[in-house]
Write a protein that holds these residues in place. Structure first.
Motif, PDB file in Angstrom:
ATOM      1  N   GLU A   4      34.244  49.957  38.160  1.00 11.50           N
ATOM      2  CA  GLU A   4      35.533  49.669  37.514  1.00 11.50           C
ATOM      3  C   GLU A   4      36.371  48.710  38.369  1.00 11.50           C
ATOM      4  O   GLU A   4      37.002  47.788  37.852  1.00 11.50           O
ATOM      5  CB  GLU A   4      36.296  50.968  37.282  1.00 11.50           C
ATOM      6  CG  GLU A   4      37.621  50.763  36.552  1.00 11.50           C
ATOM      7  CD  GLU A   4      38.371  52.069  36.333  1.00 11.50           C
ATOM      8  OE1 GLU A   4      39.506  52.012  35.808  1.00 11.50           O
ATOM      9  OE2 GLU A   4      37.832  53.128  36.692  1.00 11.50           O
ATOM     10  N   GLN A   7      34.909  45.231  38.098  1.00  5.88           N
ATOM     11  CA  GLN A   7      35.265  44.644  36.801  1.00  5.88           C
ATOM     12  C   GLN A   7      36.696  44.116  36.821  1.00  5.88           C
ATOM     13  O   GLN A   7      36.979  43.032  36.286  1.00  5.88           O
ATOM     14  CB  GLN A   7      35.095  45.681  35.693  1.00  5.88           C
ATOM     15  CG  GLN A   7      35.294  45.095  34.291  1.00  5.88           C
ATOM     16  CD  GLN A   7      35.064  46.134  33.210  1.00  5.88           C
ATOM     17  OE1 GLN A   7      35.220  47.333  33.435  1.00  5.88           O
ATOM     18  NE2 GLN A   7      34.679  45.665  32.030  1.00  5.88           N
ATOM     19  N   LYS A   8      37.601  44.859  37.463  1.00  2.37           N
ATOM     20  CA  LYS A   8      38.991  44.392  37.571  1.00  2.37           C
ATOM     21  C   LYS A   8      39.068  43.109  38.394  1.00  2.37           C
ATOM     22  O   LYS A   8      39.832  42.192  38.074  1.00  2.37           O
ATOM     23  CB  LYS A   8      39.861  45.481  38.209  1.00  2.37           C
ATOM     24  CG  LYS A   8      40.162  46.661  37.292  1.00  2.37           C
ATOM     25  CD  LYS A   8      41.048  47.679  38.006  1.00  2.37           C
ATOM     26  CE  LYS A   8      41.380  48.861  37.079  1.00  2.37           C
ATOM     27  NZ  LYS A   8      42.215  49.891  37.760  1.00  2.37           N
ATOM     28  N   GLN A  10      36.701  40.846  38.640  1.00  2.00           N
ATOM     29  CA  GLN A  10      36.170  39.763  37.815  1.00  2.00           C
ATOM     30  C   GLN A  10      37.199  39.298  36.792  1.00  2.00           C
ATOM     31  O   GLN A  10      37.343  38.093  36.540  1.00  2.00           O
ATOM     32  CB  GLN A  10      34.883  40.225  37.115  1.00  2.00           C
ATOM     33  CG  GLN A  10      33.722  40.419  38.086  1.00  2.00           C
ATOM     34  CD  GLN A  10      32.532  41.112  37.444  1.00  2.00           C
ATOM     35  OE1 GLN A  10      32.676  41.823  36.438  1.00  2.00           O
ATOM     36  NE2 GLN A  10      31.360  40.917  38.021  1.00  2.00           N
ATOM     37  N   LEU A  11      37.934  40.235  36.210  1.00  2.00           N
ATOM     38  CA  LEU A  11      38.974  39.877  35.242  1.00  2.00           C
ATOM     39  C   LEU A  11      40.096  39.091  35.917  1.00  2.00           C
ATOM     40  O   LEU A  11      40.634  38.135  35.350  1.00  2.00           O
ATOM     41  CB  LEU A  11      39.531  41.136  34.584  1.00  2.00           C
ATOM     42  CG  LEU A  11      38.603  41.858  33.605  1.00  2.00           C
ATOM     43  CD1 LEU A  11      39.204  43.199  33.166  1.00  2.00           C
ATOM     44  CD2 LEU A  11      38.318  40.981  32.381  1.00  2.00           C
ATOM     45  N   GLU A  12      40.450  39.493  37.142  1.00  2.00           N
ATOM     46  CA  GLU A  12      41.514  38.772  37.852  1.00  2.00           C
ATOM     47  C   GLU A  12      41.068  37.355  38.199  1.00  2.00           C
ATOM     48  O   GLU A  12      41.840  36.395  38.048  1.00  2.00           O
ATOM     49  CB  GLU A  12      41.915  39.505  39.124  1.00  2.00           C
ATOM     50  CG  GLU A  12      43.040  38.782  39.876  1.00  2.00           C
ATOM     51  CD  GLU A  12      43.525  39.498  41.115  1.00  2.00           C
ATOM     52  OE1 GLU A  12      44.439  38.959  41.788  1.00  2.00           O
ATOM     53  OE2 GLU A  12      43.005  40.587  41.432  1.00  2.00           O
ATOM     54  N   ALA A  14      38.864  35.547  36.608  1.00  2.00           N
ATOM     55  CA  ALA A  14      38.844  34.779  35.357  1.00  2.00           C
ATOM     56  C   ALA A  14      40.254  34.362  34.961  1.00  2.00           C
ATOM     57  O   ALA A  14      40.478  33.210  34.543  1.00  2.00           O
ATOM     58  CB  ALA A  14      38.203  35.614  34.241  1.00  2.00           C
ATOM     59  N   ALA A  15      41.214  35.257  35.108  1.00  2.00           N
ATOM     60  CA  ALA A  15      42.599  34.932  34.750  1.00  2.00           C
ATOM     61  C   ALA A  15      43.149  33.822  35.649  1.00  2.00           C
ATOM     62  O   ALA A  15      43.850  32.918  35.174  1.00  2.00           O
ATOM     63  CB  ALA A  15      43.473  36.184  34.861  1.00  2.00           C
ATOM     64  N   GLN A  59      33.509  34.162  33.998  1.00  2.00           N
ATOM     65  CA  GLN A  59      33.422  34.531  32.575  1.00  2.00           C
ATOM     66  C   GLN A  59      32.439  33.592  31.892  1.00  2.00           C
ATOM     67  O   GLN A  59      32.429  32.393  32.148  1.00  2.00           O
ATOM     68  CB  GLN A  59      34.800  34.409  31.926  1.00  2.00           C
ATOM     69  CG  GLN A  59      34.885  34.910  30.491  1.00  2.00           C
ATOM     70  CD  GLN A  59      36.324  34.992  30.034  1.00  2.00           C
ATOM     71  OE1 GLN A  59      36.991  36.015  30.173  1.00  2.00           O
ATOM     72  NE2 GLN A  59      36.835  33.902  29.488  1.00  2.00           N
ATOM     73  N   SER A  75      28.723  36.487  35.478  1.00  2.00           N
ATOM     74  CA  SER A  75      29.675  37.018  36.460  1.00  2.00           C
ATOM     75  C   SER A  75      29.034  37.997  37.445  1.00  2.00           C
ATOM     76  O   SER A  75      29.629  38.318  38.471  1.00  2.00           O
ATOM     77  CB  SER A  75      30.839  37.703  35.740  1.00  2.00           C
ATOM     78  OG  SER A  75      30.362  38.754  34.914  1.00  2.00           O
ATOM     79  N   ALA A  98      37.122  33.393  24.762  1.00  2.00           N
ATOM     80  CA  ALA A  98      36.587  33.763  26.078  1.00  2.00           C
ATOM     81  C   ALA A  98      35.789  32.585  26.628  1.00  2.00           C
ATOM     82  O   ALA A  98      34.562  32.576  26.575  1.00  2.00           O
ATOM     83  CB  ALA A  98      35.718  35.012  25.971  1.00  2.00           C
TER      84      ALA A  98
END
Length: 302
Positions: A4, A7-8, A10-12, A14-15, A59, A75, A98
């Motif tokens: 988890e 994953q956070k 990777q999201l950061e 990407a953002a 992403q 990713s 995306a």
């Protein structure tokens, strides 16, 4: 570190890349050798000469082909290109909602070598030559360093001091992980790779000249058979095949960017026979010059 948390991260990442790339394409940043790549739809296969670099996809997904080997990564993995290699790259997963988002950090072999000496990392003797691409799982420490490097774009005043430190950490992570065999060979100036790199540079500067393996071997101070063997082990193709790709990629650039017709472009890059040029061009790019260039222009205007 939990899945988890990764994953956070990777999201950061990407953002952060999305915030700094408003349109599709390759974007330079205020940090030296750091580039951001965005694509809102899958792309056509693109033939390029890839420079030494670390590529981290935040992403989407990409496919890279070197000679007869296919590398598919997203990713969960990162790609290291330790030496100049002719590849076919294609974004395979991307949408408007995306988009494909990637961070590319160009590598400096001298910087890698200095870090290896300082950290007393060594290269085992008689290590087999590594092929010109390395794909391995993305590690949380490397991902964390990439995020911190990206955050510096929000505080430009910190870049001059902090960016070199984070880049140094990224290089250390690479040298300490699964990418280390190929990177250590490059960093420590492995004599075989040094000869291959000199041969690559010679071919880049003399691609339009008639191919003479003996001449190239003399330039890099090894025998023709040894050069051929080592070159194919790392690059996945012979020096002659490499020269052909350089010629055809340059001819494509001349036709697409400078508006040259096929006959003139082929002659400019060293082809004496227009029919041989068309034949080899079609074999590499999948279509004769006129059709290929028309397709490329049409896709860029769409």
């Amino acid at each position: 570190m939990t899945a988890e948390t990764v994953q956070k991260q990777q999201l950061e990442l990407a953002a952060l890349i999305a915030q700094n790339t408003n349109v599709d394409g390759i974007h330079a940043t205020a940090i030296a050798r750091l580039f951001l790549i965005r694509a809102s739809q899958p792309t056509a296969p693109l033939h390029i000469l890839h420079k030494p670099a670390l590529c981290i996809v935040a992403q989407g997904q990409k496919q890279v082909i070197l000679a007869d080997r296919i590398y598919l990564y997203g990713s969960e993995q990162c790609l290291v290109v330790p030496i100049n290699v002719p590849i076919v790259g294609q974004v395979t997963e991307a949408t408007l909602a995306a988009p494909y988002l990637c961070l590319r950090l160009d590598l400096d072999p001298g910087e890698l070598g200095a870090l290896m000496l300082e950290t007393e990392l060594d290269v085992p003797k008689h290590q087999p030559l590594q092929q010109g691409l390395s794909l391995s799982p993305m590690t949380p420490p490397l991902l964390d360093a990439a995020i911190r490097l990206m955050r510096l774009l929000e505080t430009p005043q910190d870049i001059a001091i902090l960016a070199p430190l984070i880049v140094r950490e990224i290089l250390y992570r690479l040298l300490s992980a699964e990418h280390s065999p190929c990177l250590r060979q490059i960093a420590m100036g492995d004599r075989r790779l040094h000869a291959i790199n000199r041969a690559i540079n010679w071919l880049k500067n003399n691609y339009s000249k008639p191919f003479e393996i003996n001449e190239i071997a003399r330039e890099v101070c090894i025998s023709p058979s040894t050069l051929h063997h080592h070159f194919k082990a790392v690059i996945g193709m012979s020096p002659l095949q490499y020269q052909k790709q350089l010629r055809l990629q340059e001819a494509r650039r001349l036709m697409l960017g400078d508006g040259m017709n096929a006959a003139i472009a082929g002659h400019q890059v060293g082809y004496e026979s227009p029919s041989q040029f068309t034949r080899e061009y079609r074999r590499l790019f999948g279509a004769p010059p006129s059709c290929d260039i028309a397709r490329l222009k049409s896709s860029s205007e769409a």
